[in-house]
Design a protein around this motif. Structure first.
Motif, PDB file in Angstrom:
ATOM      1  N   PHE A 158       0.824  -1.207   0.000  1.00 59.16           N
ATOM      2  CA  PHE A 158       0.000   0.000   0.000  1.00 59.16           C
ATOM      3  C   PHE A 158       0.859   1.258   0.000  1.00 59.16           C
ATOM      4  O   PHE A 158       0.451   2.289  -0.517  1.00 59.16           O
ATOM      5  CB  PHE A 158      -0.929   0.003   1.210  1.00 59.16           C
ATOM      6  N   ALA A 159       2.020   1.177   0.606  1.00 61.41           N
ATOM      7  CA  ALA A 159       2.970   2.287   0.628  1.00 61.41           C
ATOM      8  C   ALA A 159       4.341   1.686   0.897  1.00 61.41           C
ATOM      9  O   ALA A 159       4.479   0.496   1.202  1.00 61.41           O
ATOM     10  CB  ALA A 159       2.591   3.330   1.680  1.00 61.41           C
ATOM     11  N   HIS A 160       5.363   2.506   0.760  1.00 57.07           N
ATOM     12  CA  HIS A 160       6.727   2.021   0.957  1.00 57.07           C
ATOM     13  C   HIS A 160       7.229   2.232   2.382  1.00 57.07           C
ATOM     14  O   HIS A 160       8.409   2.002   2.654  1.00 57.07           O
ATOM     15  CB  HIS A 160       7.669   2.720  -0.030  1.00 57.07           C
ATOM     16  N   GLY A 161       6.357   2.665   3.285  1.00 59.45           N
ATOM     17  CA  GLY A 161       6.758   2.810   4.672  1.00 59.45           C
ATOM     18  C   GLY A 161       6.925   1.466   5.355  1.00 59.45           C
ATOM     19  O   GLY A 161       6.316   0.465   4.947  1.00 59.45           O
ATOM     20  N   PRO A 162       7.747   1.385   6.385  1.00 62.36           N
ATOM     21  CA  PRO A 162       7.973   0.098   7.058  1.00 62.36           C
ATOM     22  C   PRO A 162       6.715  -0.474   7.682  1.00 62.36           C
ATOM     23  O   PRO A 162       6.538  -1.696   7.706  1.00 62.36           O
ATOM     24  CB  PRO A 162       9.030   0.428   8.119  1.00 62.36           C
ATOM     25  N   LEU A 163       5.818   0.353   8.176  1.00 67.03           N
ATOM     26  CA  LEU A 163       4.600  -0.152   8.797  1.00 67.03           C
ATOM     27  C   LEU A 163       3.708  -0.855   7.772  1.00 67.03           C
ATOM     28  O   LEU A 163       3.167  -1.936   8.044  1.00 67.03           O
ATOM     29  CB  LEU A 163       3.838   0.998   9.455  1.00 67.03           C
ATOM     30  N   GLN A 164       3.569  -0.270   6.598  1.00 65.74           N
ATOM     31  CA  GLN A 164       2.744  -0.881   5.567  1.00 65.74           C
ATOM     32  C   GLN A 164       3.354  -2.188   5.056  1.00 65.74           C
ATOM     33  O   GLN A 164       2.642  -3.157   4.792  1.00 65.74           O
ATOM     34  CB  GLN A 164       2.539   0.090   4.400  1.00 65.74           C
ATOM     35  N   VAL A 165       4.665  -2.205   4.931  1.00 63.98           N
ATOM     36  CA  VAL A 165       5.332  -3.420   4.457  1.00 63.98           C
ATOM     37  C   VAL A 165       5.185  -4.544   5.476  1.00 63.98           C
ATOM     38  O   VAL A 165       4.859  -5.688   5.140  1.00 63.98           O
ATOM     39  CB  VAL A 165       6.817  -3.130   4.159  1.00 63.98           C
ATOM     40  N   VAL A 166       5.425  -4.239   6.746  1.00 62.25           N
ATOM     41  CA  VAL A 166       5.316  -5.247   7.796  1.00 62.25           C
ATOM     42  C   VAL A 166       3.879  -5.748   7.922  1.00 62.25           C
ATOM     43  O   VAL A 166       3.648  -6.948   8.131  1.00 62.25           O
ATOM     44  CB  VAL A 166       5.823  -4.669   9.135  1.00 62.25           C
ATOM     45  N   THR A 167       2.917  -4.862   7.769  1.00 67.71           N
ATOM     46  CA  THR A 167       1.511  -5.284   7.847  1.00 67.71           C
ATOM     47  C   THR A 167       1.177  -6.275   6.748  1.00 67.71           C
ATOM     48  O   THR A 167       0.496  -7.287   6.988  1.00 67.71           O
ATOM     49  CB  THR A 167       0.589  -4.065   7.754  1.00 67.71           C
ATOM     50  N   THR A 168       1.643  -6.024   5.541  1.00 61.63           N
ATOM     51  CA  THR A 168       1.382  -6.949   4.436  1.00 61.63           C
ATOM     52  C   THR A 168       2.033  -8.301   4.675  1.00 61.63           C
ATOM     53  O   THR A 168       1.452  -9.348   4.349  1.00 61.63           O
ATOM     54  CB  THR A 168       1.902  -6.347   3.120  1.00 61.63           C
ATOM     55  N   LEU A 169       3.208  -8.319   5.258  1.00 57.11           N
ATOM     56  CA  LEU A 169       3.910  -9.582   5.485  1.00 57.11           C
ATOM     57  C   LEU A 169       3.332 -10.367   6.655  1.00 57.11           C
ATOM     58  O   LEU A 169       3.320 -11.602   6.632  1.00 57.11           O
ATOM     59  CB  LEU A 169       5.394  -9.309   5.712  1.00 57.11           C
ATOM     60  N   LEU A 170       2.854  -9.674   7.681  1.00 58.36           N
ATOM     61  CA  LEU A 170       2.399 -10.352   8.888  1.00 58.36           C
ATOM     62  C   LEU A 170       0.921 -10.702   8.885  1.00 58.36           C
ATOM     63  O   LEU A 170       0.498 -11.572   9.657  1.00 58.36           O
ATOM     64  CB  LEU A 170       2.711  -9.498  10.126  1.00 58.36           C
ATOM     65  N   PHE A 171       0.129 -10.038   8.058  1.00 62.84           N
ATOM     66  CA  PHE A 171      -1.306 -10.297   8.092  1.00 62.84           C
ATOM     67  C   PHE A 171      -1.652 -11.743   7.724  1.00 62.84           C
ATOM     68  O   PHE A 171      -2.423 -12.390   8.446  1.00 62.84           O
ATOM     69  CB  PHE A 171      -2.037  -9.316   7.170  1.00 62.84           C
ATOM     70  N   PRO A 172      -1.125 -12.318   6.636  1.00 56.48           N
ATOM     71  CA  PRO A 172      -1.421 -13.737   6.364  1.00 56.48           C
ATOM     72  C   PRO A 172      -0.916 -14.667   7.465  1.00 56.48           C
ATOM     73  O   PRO A 172      -1.562 -15.668   7.776  1.00 56.48           O
ATOM     74  CB  PRO A 172      -0.703 -14.000   5.038  1.00 56.48           C
ATOM     75  N   ALA A 173       0.233 -14.337   8.063  1.00 59.13           N
ATOM     76  CA  ALA A 173       0.743 -15.168   9.145  1.00 59.13           C
ATOM     77  C   ALA A 173      -0.183 -15.135  10.350  1.00 59.13           C
ATOM     78  O   ALA A 173      -0.393 -16.157  11.018  1.00 59.13           O
ATOM     79  CB  ALA A 173       2.146 -14.702   9.540  1.00 59.13           C
ATOM     80  N   ALA A 174      -0.746 -13.967  10.649  1.00 55.11           N
ATOM     81  CA  ALA A 174      -1.684 -13.868  11.762  1.00 55.11           C
ATOM     82  C   ALA A 174      -2.943 -14.692  11.496  1.00 55.11           C
ATOM     83  O   ALA A 174      -3.473 -15.341  12.405  1.00 55.11           O
ATOM     84  CB  ALA A 174      -2.044 -12.402  12.003  1.00 55.11           C
ATOM     85  N   VAL A 175      -3.414 -14.687  10.261  1.00 55.92           N
ATOM     86  CA  VAL A 175      -4.591 -15.489   9.922  1.00 55.92           C
ATOM     87  C   VAL A 175      -4.289 -16.982  10.066  1.00 55.92           C
ATOM     88  O   VAL A 175      -5.091 -17.743  10.627  1.00 55.92           O
ATOM     89  CB  VAL A 175      -5.056 -15.159   8.493  1.00 55.92           C
ATOM     90  N   ALA A 176      -3.132 -17.411   9.583  1.00 53.46           N
ATOM     91  CA  ALA A 176      -2.764 -18.824   9.699  1.00 53.46           C
ATOM     92  C   ALA A 176      -2.638 -19.245  11.159  1.00 53.46           C
ATOM     93  O   ALA A 176      -3.116 -20.319  11.555  1.00 53.46           O
ATOM     94  CB  ALA A 176      -1.451 -19.081   8.956  1.00 53.46           C
ATOM     95  N   ALA A 177      -1.997 -18.419  11.978  1.00 55.15           N
ATOM     96  CA  ALA A 177      -1.852 -18.745  13.395  1.00 55.15           C
ATOM     97  C   ALA A 177      -3.203 -18.772  14.097  1.00 55.15           C
ATOM     98  O   ALA A 177      -3.440 -19.626  14.967  1.00 55.15           O
ATOM     99  CB  ALA A 177      -0.930 -17.729  14.064  1.00 55.15           C
TER     100      ALA A 177
END
Length: 212
Positions: A158-177
């Motif tokens: 969604f943006a190149h900020g670290p928060l947006q990048v981390v959210t994209t990477l962690l959201f599927p992991a949170a769903v799987a967990a």
């Protein structure tokens, strides 16, 4: 009256060790992320825009109509494709009964992060090879031809900020967990069903004694 029951069955012996199974889960999810990234690069819509030359000689860039919405839709599409992979992966990992537990749960969310990172990397490479970069400085606009149309590659974040990048990477992991945790909570057994099901002993009727 005597008590008897089924003989105790040994615990299920897994074919792989927990460490090997965890590596298989992480690698498998990373490979699935590559497939998701390739599919996303094929389906994600680009954003069509225009580079124009003003009367004062300045270059300006804008998007056509509502094409700028594709910048959000493309990033949301990547997350939407990763979430079903995370859910299916959690269900499949749960089927590995003999290895249920925190090790597999950790491998699941690590693999989901790896899948999201690989999908984003593969998708970004493929769309930039397909559409290239925005030709703002190199657009062939002249006083005779003041307009140049282009197609911008869809973004993976969604943006190149670290928060947006981390959210994209962690959201599927949170769903799987979360899916894995819900299945663990719904299991009434302490071993999460990894061992054989224990049945209560059966009561046998006493044999009648002959009358004296």
């Amino acid at each position: 009256m005597s008590l008897s029951g089924e003989e105790h069955q040994p615990r299920l012996r897994p074919r792989f060790s927990r460490r090997s199974a965890a590596v298989i889960v992480v690698v498998g999810l990373a490979l699935s992320g590559a497939l998701v990234g390739a599919l996303w690069a094929w389906l994600a819509p680009p954003a069509h825009g225009v580079v124009a030359l003003t009367r004062s000689g300045e270059r300006v860039q804008t998007y056509l109509g509502s094409e700028s919405d594709h910048l959000f839709v493309a990033a949301a599409m990547l997350i939407g494709m990763l979430v079903p992979v995370a859910v299916v992966a959690a269900v499949l990992v749960w089927q590995w009964r003999a290895l249920r537990g925190p090790v597999m749960a950790t491998a699941l969310w690590l693999g989901s992060v790896a899948a999201a990172a690989v999908a984003a990397g593969v998708g970004a490479v493929l769309v930039h090879r397909r559409y290239g970069t925005v030709p703002f400085e190199t657009a062939p606009v002249t006083p005779q031809n003041r307009v140049f149309y282009f197609a911008e590659a869809p973004p993976v974040f969604f943006a190149h900020g670290p928060l947006q990048v981390v959210t994209t990477l962690l959201f599927p992991a949170a769903v799987a967990a979360l899916v894995y945790a819900l299945m663990a909570v719904a299991t009434p057994r302490d071993d999460l069903g990894a061992g054989p099901e224990e049945r209560p002993p059966l009561l046998q009727r006493p044999e009648p004694h002959p009358a004296a």
